[in-house]
Scaffold this motif. Structure first.
Motif, PDB file in Angstrom:
ATOM      1  N   ALA A   8       0.853  -1.194   0.000  1.00 33.01           N
ATOM      2  CA  ALA A   8       0.000   0.000   0.000  1.00 33.01           C
ATOM      3  C   ALA A   8       0.885   1.239   0.000  1.00 33.01           C
ATOM      4  O   ALA A   8       1.840   1.315   0.771  1.00 33.01           O
ATOM      5  CB  ALA A   8      -0.901   0.012   1.225  1.00 33.01           C
ATOM      6  N   CYS A   9       0.577   2.195  -0.866  1.00 34.71           N
ATOM      7  CA  CYS A   9       1.327   3.450  -0.885  1.00 34.71           C
ATOM      8  C   CYS A   9       0.376   4.626  -0.646  1.00 34.71           C
ATOM      9  O   CYS A   9      -0.835   4.442  -0.579  1.00 34.71           O
ATOM     10  CB  CYS A   9       2.096   3.623  -2.196  1.00 34.71           C
ATOM     11  SG  CYS A   9       1.074   3.916  -3.645  1.00 34.71           S
ATOM     12  N   THR A  10       0.940   5.797  -0.547  1.00 39.03           N
ATOM     13  CA  THR A  10       0.129   6.970  -0.208  1.00 39.03           C
ATOM     14  C   THR A  10      -0.947   7.265  -1.240  1.00 39.03           C
ATOM     15  O   THR A  10      -2.051   7.659  -0.888  1.00 39.03           O
ATOM     16  CB  THR A  10       1.014   8.217  -0.006  1.00 39.03           C
ATOM     17  OG1 THR A  10       1.835   8.380  -1.151  1.00 39.03           O
ATOM     18  CG2 THR A  10       1.869   8.077   1.224  1.00 39.03           C
ATOM     19  N   HIS A  15       3.200   2.699  -6.697  1.00 37.35           N
ATOM     20  CA  HIS A  15       4.103   1.957  -5.821  1.00 37.35           C
ATOM     21  C   HIS A  15       3.445   0.723  -5.208  1.00 37.35           C
ATOM     22  O   HIS A  15       4.111  -0.279  -4.962  1.00 37.35           O
ATOM     23  CB  HIS A  15       4.683   2.864  -4.735  1.00 37.35           C
ATOM     24  CG  HIS A  15       5.680   3.828  -5.272  1.00 37.35           C
ATOM     25  ND1 HIS A  15       5.424   5.175  -5.344  1.00 37.35           N
ATOM     26  CD2 HIS A  15       6.916   3.651  -5.772  1.00 37.35           C
ATOM     27  CE1 HIS A  15       6.461   5.777  -5.877  1.00 37.35           C
ATOM     28  NE2 HIS A  15       7.383   4.878  -6.147  1.00 37.35           N
ATOM     29  N   THR A  16       2.158   0.789  -4.989  1.00 33.29           N
ATOM     30  CA  THR A  16       1.430  -0.371  -4.461  1.00 33.29           C
ATOM     31  C   THR A  16       1.614  -1.562  -5.391  1.00 33.29           C
ATOM     32  O   THR A  16       1.955  -2.657  -4.955  1.00 33.29           O
ATOM     33  CB  THR A  16      -0.076  -0.043  -4.320  1.00 33.29           C
ATOM     34  OG1 THR A  16      -0.225   1.016  -3.373  1.00 33.29           O
ATOM     35  CG2 THR A  16      -0.877  -1.260  -3.884  1.00 33.29           C
ATOM     36  N   ILE A  61       4.568  -6.637   5.178  1.00 31.65           N
ATOM     37  CA  ILE A  61       3.727  -5.472   4.920  1.00 31.65           C
ATOM     38  C   ILE A  61       4.632  -4.375   4.388  1.00 31.65           C
ATOM     39  O   ILE A  61       5.486  -3.859   5.110  1.00 31.65           O
ATOM     40  CB  ILE A  61       2.994  -5.012   6.193  1.00 31.65           C
ATOM     41  CG1 ILE A  61       2.079  -6.139   6.704  1.00 31.65           C
ATOM     42  CG2 ILE A  61       2.189  -3.734   5.907  1.00 31.65           C
ATOM     43  CD1 ILE A  61       1.403  -5.853   8.019  1.00 31.65           C
ATOM     44  N   ALA A  62       4.470  -4.078   3.111  1.00 26.87           N
ATOM     45  CA  ALA A  62       5.235  -3.007   2.462  1.00 26.87           C
ATOM     46  C   ALA A  62       4.267  -1.858   2.249  1.00 26.87           C
ATOM     47  O   ALA A  62       3.464  -1.873   1.316  1.00 26.87           O
ATOM     48  CB  ALA A  62       5.824  -3.483   1.142  1.00 26.87           C
ATOM     49  N   ALA A  63       4.315  -0.898   3.156  1.00 28.65           N
ATOM     50  CA  ALA A  63       3.309   0.156   3.121  1.00 28.65           C
ATOM     51  C   ALA A  63       3.881   1.495   3.557  1.00 28.65           C
ATOM     52  O   ALA A  63       4.762   1.564   4.407  1.00 28.65           O
ATOM     53  CB  ALA A  63       2.140  -0.224   4.025  1.00 28.65           C
ATOM     54  N   ASP A  64       3.337   2.530   2.959  1.00 27.83           N
ATOM     55  CA  ASP A  64       3.688   3.903   3.304  1.00 27.83           C
ATOM     56  C   ASP A  64       2.533   4.580   4.040  1.00 27.83           C
ATOM     57  O   ASP A  64       2.598   5.758   4.355  1.00 27.83           O
ATOM     58  CB  ASP A  64       4.031   4.690   2.036  1.00 27.83           C
ATOM     59  CG  ASP A  64       5.118   4.001   1.220  1.00 27.83           C
ATOM     60  OD1 ASP A  64       6.079   3.487   1.821  1.00 27.83           O
ATOM     61  OD2 ASP A  64       4.992   3.951  -0.016  1.00 27.83           O
ATOM     62  N   ILE A  65       1.474   3.818   4.244  1.00 24.50           N
ATOM     63  CA  ILE A  65       0.280   4.286   4.946  1.00 24.50           C
ATOM     64  C   ILE A  65      -0.159   3.195   5.919  1.00 24.50           C
ATOM     65  O   ILE A  65       0.349   2.070   5.873  1.00 24.50           O
ATOM     66  CB  ILE A  65      -0.878   4.605   3.968  1.00 24.50           C
ATOM     67  CG1 ILE A  65      -1.242   3.358   3.148  1.00 24.50           C
ATOM     68  CG2 ILE A  65      -0.535   5.784   3.072  1.00 24.50           C
ATOM     69  CD1 ILE A  65      -2.497   3.482   2.331  1.00 24.50           C
ATOM     70  N   LYS A  66      -1.126   3.514   6.758  1.00 20.16           N
ATOM     71  CA  LYS A  66      -1.684   2.518   7.665  1.00 20.16           C
ATOM     72  C   LYS A  66      -2.530   1.542   6.849  1.00 20.16           C
ATOM     73  O   LYS A  66      -3.332   1.957   6.014  1.00 20.16           O
ATOM     74  CB  LYS A  66      -2.548   3.211   8.721  1.00 20.16           C
ATOM     75  CG  LYS A  66      -3.097   2.272   9.751  1.00 20.16           C
ATOM     76  CD  LYS A  66      -3.886   3.017  10.809  1.00 20.16           C
ATOM     77  CE  LYS A  66      -4.463   2.007  11.772  1.00 20.16           C
ATOM     78  NZ  LYS A  66      -5.299   2.607  12.779  1.00 20.16           N
ATOM     79  N   VAL A  67      -2.328   0.255   7.086  1.00 17.14           N
ATOM     80  CA  VAL A  67      -3.130  -0.746   6.385  1.00 17.14           C
ATOM     81  C   VAL A  67      -4.195  -1.287   7.331  1.00 17.14           C
ATOM     82  O   VAL A  67      -4.043  -1.254   8.550  1.00 17.14           O
ATOM     83  CB  VAL A  67      -2.265  -1.906   5.831  1.00 17.14           C
ATOM     84  CG1 VAL A  67      -1.297  -1.406   4.783  1.00 17.14           C
ATOM     85  CG2 VAL A  67      -1.540  -2.638   6.938  1.00 17.14           C
ATOM     86  N   THR A  83       7.361   0.744   0.853  1.00 18.03           N
ATOM     87  CA  THR A  83       7.292   0.193  -0.504  1.00 18.03           C
ATOM     88  C   THR A  83       8.625   0.365  -1.219  1.00 18.03           C
ATOM     89  O   THR A  83       9.014  -0.475  -2.023  1.00 18.03           O
ATOM     90  CB  THR A  83       6.170   0.854  -1.337  1.00 18.03           C
ATOM     91  OG1 THR A  83       6.371   2.259  -1.371  1.00 18.03           O
ATOM     92  CG2 THR A  83       4.798   0.520  -0.782  1.00 18.03           C
ATOM     93  N   GLN A  84       9.353   1.428  -0.908  1.00 15.11           N
ATOM     94  CA  GLN A  84      10.654   1.683  -1.554  1.00 15.11           C
ATOM     95  C   GLN A  84      11.651   0.562  -1.279  1.00 15.11           C
ATOM     96  O   GLN A  84      12.419   0.189  -2.167  1.00 15.11           O
ATOM     97  CB  GLN A  84      11.229   3.025  -1.104  1.00 15.11           C
ATOM     98  CG  GLN A  84      10.561   4.225  -1.743  1.00 15.11           C
ATOM     99  CD  GLN A  84      10.669   4.213  -3.261  1.00 15.11           C
ATOM    100  OE1 GLN A  84      11.733   3.980  -3.818  1.00 15.11           O
ATOM    101  NE2 GLN A  84       9.559   4.445  -3.924  1.00 15.11           N
TER     102      GLN A  84
END
Length: 103
Positions: A8-10, A15-16, A61-67, A83-84
Motif C-alpha cells: 500500500a502506498c500513499t 508503488h502499491t 507489509i510493504a506500506a507507506d500508509i496505515k493498512v 514500498t521503496q
C-alpha cells in the motif's frame, strides 16, 4: 517458505502495484509460495485467504500508509517495510527474512 503480504502506498496506485509485482516475482524466483493483497484508492484487491494466512511463515507489509486488517496476523512473524525497500531490494529483504527464520 510460505509468504503473505500487503502492499500500500500513499496514492494507492503506482508503488502499491510495483511493490506487489517485485515481491511476487522475487519470491517465486527463490522458490517460495506467496499471496499478496493490495490496499489502495480502489480498496482491497486480492484479499488474503484465511488458509494462506494460517499457512504463512511470514507476513510482509510493504506500506507507506496505515493498512487495515492487521489483526488477521496475530501470532505470525510480521516484517514491515516501506514500498521503496521492496521496490529497490526485494531479493535482499527476502534473503534476510529467510536467514532470520532459518527456512
Amino acid at each position: 517458505m510460505n509468504i503473505v503480504g500487503i502492499t500500500a502506498c500513499t496514492s494507492g496506485i503506482a508503488h502499491t502495484y510495483i511493490a506487489k509485482e517485485k515481491l511476487i516475482k522475487t519470491a517465486i524466483s527463490l522458490g517460495h509460495k506467496i499471496a499478496v493483497e493490495t490496499q489502495g484508492t480502489i480498496g482491497i484487491e486480492n484479499e488474503l485467504k484465511k488458509t494462506d494466512i494460517d499457512n504463512a511463515d511470514v507476513v510482509i507489509i510493504a506500506a507507506d500508509i496505515k493498512v487495515t486488517g492487521k489483526e488477521r496476523f496475530t501470532g505470525k512473524r510480521i516484517v514491515e517495510v516501506s514500498t521503496q525497500v521492496l521496490i529497490k531490494s526485494p531479493r535482499a529483504l527476502l534473503n534476510k527474512i529467510q536467514e532470520e527464520l532459518k527456512v
